[in-house]
Design an enzyme around this catalytic site. Structure first.
Site, PDB file in Angstrom:
ATOM      1  N   GLY A 197       0.778  -1.231   0.000  1.00 16.12           N
ATOM      2  CA  GLY A 197       0.000   0.000   0.000  1.00 16.12           C
ATOM      3  C   GLY A 197       0.808   1.278   0.000  1.00 16.12           C
ATOM      4  O   GLY A 197       0.236   2.363   0.141  1.00 16.12           O
ATOM      5  N   LYS A 200       4.168   1.414  -4.657  1.00 12.98           N
ATOM      6  CA  LYS A 200       5.242   0.914  -5.536  1.00 12.98           C
ATOM      7  C   LYS A 200       4.766   0.820  -6.985  1.00 12.98           C
ATOM      8  O   LYS A 200       5.463   1.256  -7.902  1.00 12.98           O
ATOM      9  CB  LYS A 200       5.715  -0.456  -5.027  1.00 12.98           C
ATOM     10  CG  LYS A 200       6.284  -0.424  -3.612  1.00 12.98           C
ATOM     11  CD  LYS A 200       6.827  -1.764  -3.187  1.00 12.98           C
ATOM     12  CE  LYS A 200       5.720  -2.795  -2.976  1.00 12.98           C
ATOM     13  NZ  LYS A 200       4.813  -2.445  -1.881  1.00 12.98           N
ATOM     14  N   GLU A 417     -11.843  -4.280  29.849  1.00  8.56           N
ATOM     15  CA  GLU A 417     -11.258  -3.123  29.174  1.00  8.56           C
ATOM     16  C   GLU A 417     -10.752  -2.095  30.163  1.00  8.56           C
ATOM     17  O   GLU A 417      -9.739  -1.424  29.898  1.00  8.56           O
ATOM     18  CB  GLU A 417     -12.291  -2.494  28.228  1.00  8.56           C
ATOM     19  CG  GLU A 417     -12.836  -3.430  27.149  1.00  8.56           C
ATOM     20  CD  GLU A 417     -11.748  -4.053  26.294  1.00  8.56           C
ATOM     21  OE1 GLU A 417     -10.667  -3.438  26.142  1.00  8.56           O
ATOM     22  OE2 GLU A 417     -11.955  -5.163  25.795  1.00  8.56           O
ATOM     23  N   HIS A 420      -7.241  -3.069  31.056  1.00  8.41           N
ATOM     24  CA  HIS A 420      -6.272  -2.600  30.066  1.00  8.41           C
ATOM     25  C   HIS A 420      -5.957  -1.122  30.285  1.00  8.41           C
ATOM     26  O   HIS A 420      -4.789  -0.710  30.264  1.00  8.41           O
ATOM     27  CB  HIS A 420      -6.828  -2.780  28.655  1.00  8.41           C
ATOM     28  CG  HIS A 420      -6.830  -4.189  28.164  1.00  8.41           C
ATOM     29  ND1 HIS A 420      -5.710  -4.977  28.148  1.00  8.41           N
ATOM     30  CD2 HIS A 420      -7.826  -4.953  27.627  1.00  8.41           C
ATOM     31  CE1 HIS A 420      -6.000  -6.160  27.644  1.00  8.41           C
ATOM     32  NE2 HIS A 420      -7.289  -6.180  27.324  1.00  8.41           N
ATOM     33  N   ASP A 494      -5.381 -11.153  23.318  1.00  5.36           N
ATOM     34  CA  ASP A 494      -4.382 -10.502  24.169  1.00  5.36           C
ATOM     35  C   ASP A 494      -3.222 -11.454  24.451  1.00  5.36           C
ATOM     36  O   ASP A 494      -2.048 -11.063  24.377  1.00  5.36           O
ATOM     37  CB  ASP A 494      -5.016 -10.065  25.493  1.00  5.36           C
ATOM     38  CG  ASP A 494      -6.133  -9.050  25.286  1.00  5.36           C
ATOM     39  OD1 ASP A 494      -6.048  -8.294  24.310  1.00  5.36           O
ATOM     40  OD2 ASP A 494      -7.070  -9.027  26.094  1.00  5.36           O
TER      41      ASP A 494
END
Length: 621
Positions: A197, A200, A417, A420, A494
């Protein structure tokens, strides 16, 4: 196409001759107004009604006394002429015209053979011209790209250094004497190396557009065929075409499909791919010189290419096309928003700062998603909020609000969460939190998104260890809140991320005190019978056991560190988890406000600060 037209013309000519010959026999007969039976003809002769006749073999054409014409076919009758004379009929004799019937007979008898010869000639000419795919295995599949929509360097942004190196190729194609007068020699091959992406292929098109020379494009997989020797034949034919159109450019996309290390596969050195590579090496730099034919190739796996392919004289120059920096991202965004009406609150510099790590394709997708979101809301212009929502969609996936989650699972996700997030706020080195949510996005039930404040090109040991603690924060939160036996499979991604990170630290980055700064990783994965075969050549069995023990130690210590943080910050963790249940989605600024005891007003849009709009990996369940 031209051959098909010629063949059709000949068929029409044969049909026309056939019709002409078939109607020729009836041309005289067409003048007669009446066809008589032979018995009626003889009755009229005997009744003195016939004035004259013309006899031509079995055919008799005549006229009555009243002037009317007739025709009849007579059987063999030796007395017919005597009967005509006795009744005063004037008799004329005419030789039988056997020319047309003879030609027609010969034509009909020889037509099947002529047809077979014509079909054989047709297929042979098709095979020689290369139009018949069934008989042209060895023909090159390189396509001559017409510059109907010319791409130039002006259409390529964010790759200034790469464009500068390729501009020399363009100058050589335009003015070769500029370099040859000083003894310089243009590279025979240019290898574009970079992540997917990054542009090139677009750079190769821009070189062809700037030089205004023939541009042949082919993929590495187009050389590989089930028949032995076909790939090498296609390479020879491709360079033969290029020499006829010199000066020109040859572009091979994904060259790693055919340019891998020789002798590394399980099929030995005589397989089709290696024969194709050998022919490519000879054509690039063998006994015959390929003057004014420049080969450009692209790959995102330069590590697997054969060394002979990369030596000077073949791919002399390697152009690294990396992900753009903040300035390059802004330039790329300017290219992609040319047809997108923007609102006044959109600052491309802010969007560029908020998307580090994005490639050119990622930025094009971001602009497209923002435009689609604005159109979905019936807006006339794309706003900054649309770009923020598009970025969340690209990074985290689309929100699945229709997914039903009961209160117990919602609570578990919130504490997971929050674990985390609290670990992220209390480790040595980490990136700021951009957003935390318990709304399912993509394949995750919830996630905490961390975004770096600037472009990062290397990472410290302290940051890697902190990252391990953050990844294990979700599993540690489940154990503390719901008990050891109540942990779920939600932390699978995780754990996988932590294991892979620890493995890289031990085997690639030399971050293990026990094993030292030595590389143990081996990427030589070969495929045999559809299965990946990993060959651990760089370590013994004893060393492999030490590697496994070190990986386990790092992940286990990170898990213990996460437990320690959550126990010491239990009040903050509980507060944040309850806020997650109430609001479902919180930005980094809102998380800090919640931990300070401030109320959150979700009725107002609270845009994330520009410094925190960036890209990183995301812990999720």
């Amino acid at each position: 196409m031209k051959m098909n037209k010629n063949f059709l013309i000949w068929v029409l000519i044969f049909v026309g001759i056939s019709l002409l010959m078939s109607f020729n026999g009836s041309s005289i007969r067409g003048a007669a107004e009446e066809k008589l039976a032979f018995s009626d003809f003889m009755n009229e002769v005997e009744n003195k009604r016939v004035a004259e006749v013309t006899v031509s073999g079995p055919d008799v054409y005549g006229k009555r006394i009243d002037g009317s014409a007739f025709y009849t076919y007579t059987p063999y009758d030796p007395t017919m002429v005597d009967t005509l004379r006795k009744n005063d009929v004037r008799v004329r004799a005419k030789p039988v015209d056997t020319g047309s019937s003879t030609f027609w007979g010969i034509f009909v008898s020889w037509f099947p053979m002529l047809l077979l010869i014509g079909v054989w000639i047709f297929f042979m000419r098709q095979a020689n011209s290369g139009n018949n795919k069934a008989m042209s295995f060895g023909k090159s599949r390189a396509r001559l790209i017409e510059n109907t929509k010319k791409v130039t360097f002006a259409d390529v942004a964010g790759a200034d250094e790469s464009k500068q190196e390729l501009e020399e190729v363009v100058d050589f194609l335009k003015d070769p004497k500029k370099f040859s007068r000083l003894g310089g020699r243009i590279p025979k091959g240019v290898l574009l190396v970079g992540p997917p992406g990054t542009g090139k292929t677009l750079l190769a098109k821009a070189v062809a557009g700037e030089a205004d020379v023939p541009f042949f494009s082919i993929s590495g997989s187009d050389f590989v065929e089930m028949f032995v020797g076909v790939g090498a034949s296609r390479v020879r034919d491709m360079f033969a075409q290029a020499k006829k159109n010199a000066p020109c450019l040859l572009f091979i996309d994904e060259i790693d499909a055919v340019g891998r290390h020789r002798g590394a596969g399980l099929g030995g050195g005589n397989d089709e791919r290696e024969q194709t590579l050998n022919q490519l090496l000879v054509e690039m730099d063998g006994f015959e010189e390929n003057e004014n034919v420049i080969l450009i190739a692209a790959t995102n796996r330069p590590d697997v290419l054969d060394p002979a392919l990369l030596r000077p004289g073949r791919f002399d120059r390697q152009v690294v096309v990396t992900n753009p920096d903040v300035k390059g991202r802004e330039e790329i965004l300017k290219v992609h928003i040319k047809k997108v009406p923007l609102a006044k609150d959109v600052d491309l510099a802010v969007v560029a700062r908020g998307t580090p790590g994005f490639s050119g394709a990622d930025l094009a997708n971001l602009v497209n998603e923002a435009a689609l979101l604005a159109a979905r809301k019936d807006k006339r212009k794309v706003t900054a909020q649309d770009f923020d929502e598009a970025k969340d969609k690209v990074l985290m996936g689309n929100e699945r609000k229709s997914m039903a989650m009961d209160e117990k699972e919602k609570m578990l996700t919130a504490y997971h969460e929050a674990g985390h997030a609290i670990c992220s706020l209390n480790v040595k080195e980490t990136d700021p939190i951009h957003k935390a949510t318990i709304i399912p996005r993509g394949r995750a039930l919830g996630m905490v998104q961390q975004l770096p404040e600037k472009d990062q090109y290397s990472y410290t040991r302290a940051k890697m260890l902190s990252r391990l603690i953050i990844l294990m924060g979700g599993r540690a939160a489940e154990e503390l809140k719901f008990g050891y036996d109540a942990v779920t499979s939600g932390a699978s991604s995780d754990i996988a991320g932590a294991t892979n990170l620890a493995r890289s630290m031990v085997t690639e980055w030399g971050m293990s005190d026990l094993l030292g700064p030595i590389q143990y990783a081996d990427n030589s994965n070969e495929v045999f019978l559809g299965r990946s075969v990993t060959q651990n050549k760089n370590m013994s069995e004893e060393t492999a056991r030490l590697v496994d023990s070190e990986i386990k130690r790092l992940v286990t210590e990170a898990h213990e560190g996460a437990l320690k943080i959550l126990k010491s910050k239990k009040k903050d963790w509980e507060t944040l988890a309850k806020a997650m249940i109430e609001y479902e989605t919180l930005t980094g600024d809102e998380i800090n406000a919640v931990l300070k005891g401030e109320k959150i007003d979700k009725t107002k849009d609270q845009p994330v600060s520009a410094e925190k709009r960036t890209h990183s990996s995301v812990p999720e369940i």
